[in-house]
Scaffold this motif. Structure first.
Motif, short mmCIF file in Angstrom:
data_model
loop_
_atom_site.label_atom_id
_atom_site.label_comp_id
_atom_site.label_asym_id
_atom_site.label_seq_id
_atom_site.Cartn_x
_atom_site.Cartn_y
_atom_site.Cartn_z
N LEU A 111 -6.93 4.13 -17.46
CA LEU A 111 -5.61 3.57 -17.24
C LEU A 111 -4.69 4.39 -16.31
CD1 LEU A 111 -3.45 1.62 -18.24
CD2 LEU A 111 -2.88 3.10 -20.18
N VAL A 112 -4.81 5.62 -16.42
CA VAL A 112 -4.04 6.52 -15.45
C VAL A 112 -4.56 6.55 -14.06
CG1 VAL A 112 -3.31 9.26 -14.87
CG2 VAL A 112 -3.17 8.38 -17.10
N TRP A 113 -5.74 6.24 -13.92
CA TRP A 113 -6.23 6.20 -12.60
C TRP A 113 -5.92 4.73 -11.87
CZ3 TRP A 113 -9.15 2.25 -9.90
CH2 TRP A 113 -9.71 2.65 -8.81
N PHE A 114 -5.72 3.61 -12.71
CA PHE A 114 -4.98 2.45 -12.28
C PHE A 114 -3.68 2.65 -11.81
CE2 PHE A 114 -9.02 0.34 -13.92
CZ PHE A 114 -9.26 -0.47 -12.69
N VAL A 115 -3.09 3.55 -12.40
CA VAL A 115 -1.49 3.54 -12.39
C VAL A 115 -1.36 4.39 -11.12
CG1 VAL A 115 0.51 4.99 -12.94
CG2 VAL A 115 -0.62 3.60 -14.84
N GLY A 116 -2.33 5.35 -10.83
CA GLY A 116 -2.24 5.87 -9.44
C GLY A 116 -2.62 5.11 -8.32
N LEU A 117 -3.59 4.31 -8.56
CA LEU A 117 -3.93 3.08 -7.54
C LEU A 117 -2.68 2.43 -7.28
CD1 LEU A 117 -5.74 1.97 -5.75
CD2 LEU A 117 -6.76 0.35 -7.56
N GLY A 118 -2.27 1.87 -8.45
CA GLY A 118 -0.78 0.97 -8.14
C GLY A 118 0.43 1.60 -7.30
N LEU A 119 0.61 3.19 -7.58
CA LEU A 119 1.30 3.71 -6.84
C LEU A 119 1.11 3.71 -5.27
CD1 LEU A 119 2.12 6.49 -9.48
CD2 LEU A 119 3.64 4.82 -8.61
N VAL A 120 -0.12 4.02 -4.97
CA VAL A 120 -0.85 4.05 -3.56
C VAL A 120 -0.46 2.64 -2.83
CG1 VAL A 120 -2.58 3.75 -2.12
CG2 VAL A 120 -2.50 5.75 -3.78
N VAL A 121 -0.78 1.60 -3.61
CA VAL A 121 -0.25 -0.10 -3.32
C VAL A 121 0.98 -0.02 -3.05
CG1 VAL A 121 -0.54 -2.38 -3.71
CG2 VAL A 121 -2.49 -0.91 -4.14
N SER A 122 1.91 0.53 -3.85
CA SER A 122 3.27 0.40 -3.85
C SER A 122 3.75 1.26 -2.73
CB SER A 122 3.87 1.03 -5.04
OG SER A 122 3.56 0.28 -6.41
N LEU A 123 3.40 2.15 -2.33
CA LEU A 123 3.67 2.78 -1.17
C LEU A 123 3.44 2.11 0.19
CD1 LEU A 123 2.48 6.57 -1.72
CD2 LEU A 123 4.85 5.80 -0.83
N PHE A 124 2.38 1.31 0.08
CA PHE A 124 1.99 0.36 1.26
C PHE A 124 3.23 -1.11 1.20
CE2 PHE A 124 -2.22 2.37 1.54
CZ PHE A 124 -2.44 2.27 2.76
N CYS A 125 3.44 -1.43 0.00
CA CYS A 125 4.32 -2.44 -0.10
C CYS A 125 5.60 -2.14 0.18
CB CYS A 125 4.26 -2.76 -1.55
SG CYS A 125 2.91 -3.89 -1.87
N VAL A 126 6.26 -0.86 0.05
CA VAL A 126 7.37 -0.53 0.44
C VAL A 126 7.53 -0.55 2.10
CG1 VAL A 126 8.29 0.24 -1.69
CG2 VAL A 126 7.42 1.99 0.13
N SER A 127 6.53 -0.42 2.53
CA SER A 127 6.39 -0.23 4.12
C SER A 127 6.72 -1.51 4.67
CB SER A 127 5.06 0.23 4.64
OG SER A 127 4.93 1.52 4.04
N VAL A 128 6.40 -2.76 3.99
CA VAL A 128 6.58 -4.05 4.73
C VAL A 128 8.04 -4.31 5.06
CG1 VAL A 128 6.09 -6.47 4.48
CG2 VAL A 128 4.61 -4.85 3.39
#
Length: 128
Positions: A111-128
């Motif tokens: 679960l924590v791993w998926f949260v970390g992955l979501g945070l990486v994706v979020s960093l990409f998403c705020v770049s748009v």
């Protein structure tokens, strides 16, 4: 240097913390084992093996995180505070991930791993 960039440095160092735990937790590591540390680490079991696995996963997670921070920075679309918060949360998730791995809490670790992955994706998403 931004908080997010400091988090990249911390992410670089986290695998080596796990390496130290893996090598020295069992009291077996010495000069003789340092001639072939990869073979030594591959033959560990229990707590030390989990520390080694956490080390390997930390190395695997690092490139995506570093790329996400750098891309978010160069796109100039995200506010710095947003990038900093996401980066700190990622480091927090990685620390929790390592703790879960060492404690052998497999479901929570995933679960924590998926949260970390979501945070990486979020960093990409705020770049748009």
């Amino acid at each position: 240097m931004t908080v997010a960039f400091w988090c990249v440095l911390i992410a670089i160092l986290l695998p080596f913390v796990c390496t130290g735990i893996a090598k020295f937790s069992g009291g077996q590591f010495g000069a003789r084992q340092n001639h072939d540390p990869r073979a030594f680490l591959a033959n560990l079991d229990g707590f030390a093996k989990r520390a080694h696995s956490a080390q390997m996963n930390s190395f695997e997670a690092f490139p995506a995180f570093a790329a996400a921070v750098i891309i978010a920075d160069i796109c100039h679309n995200a506010q710095q505070v947003t990038m900093d918060v996401l980066a700190v949360l990622f480091i927090t998730s990685r620390l929790l991930y390592i703790i879960c791995y060492l404690a052998d809490w497999a479901m929570l670790r995933s679960l924590v791993w998926f949260v970390g992955l979501g945070l990486v994706v979020s960093l990409f998403c705020v770049s748009v």
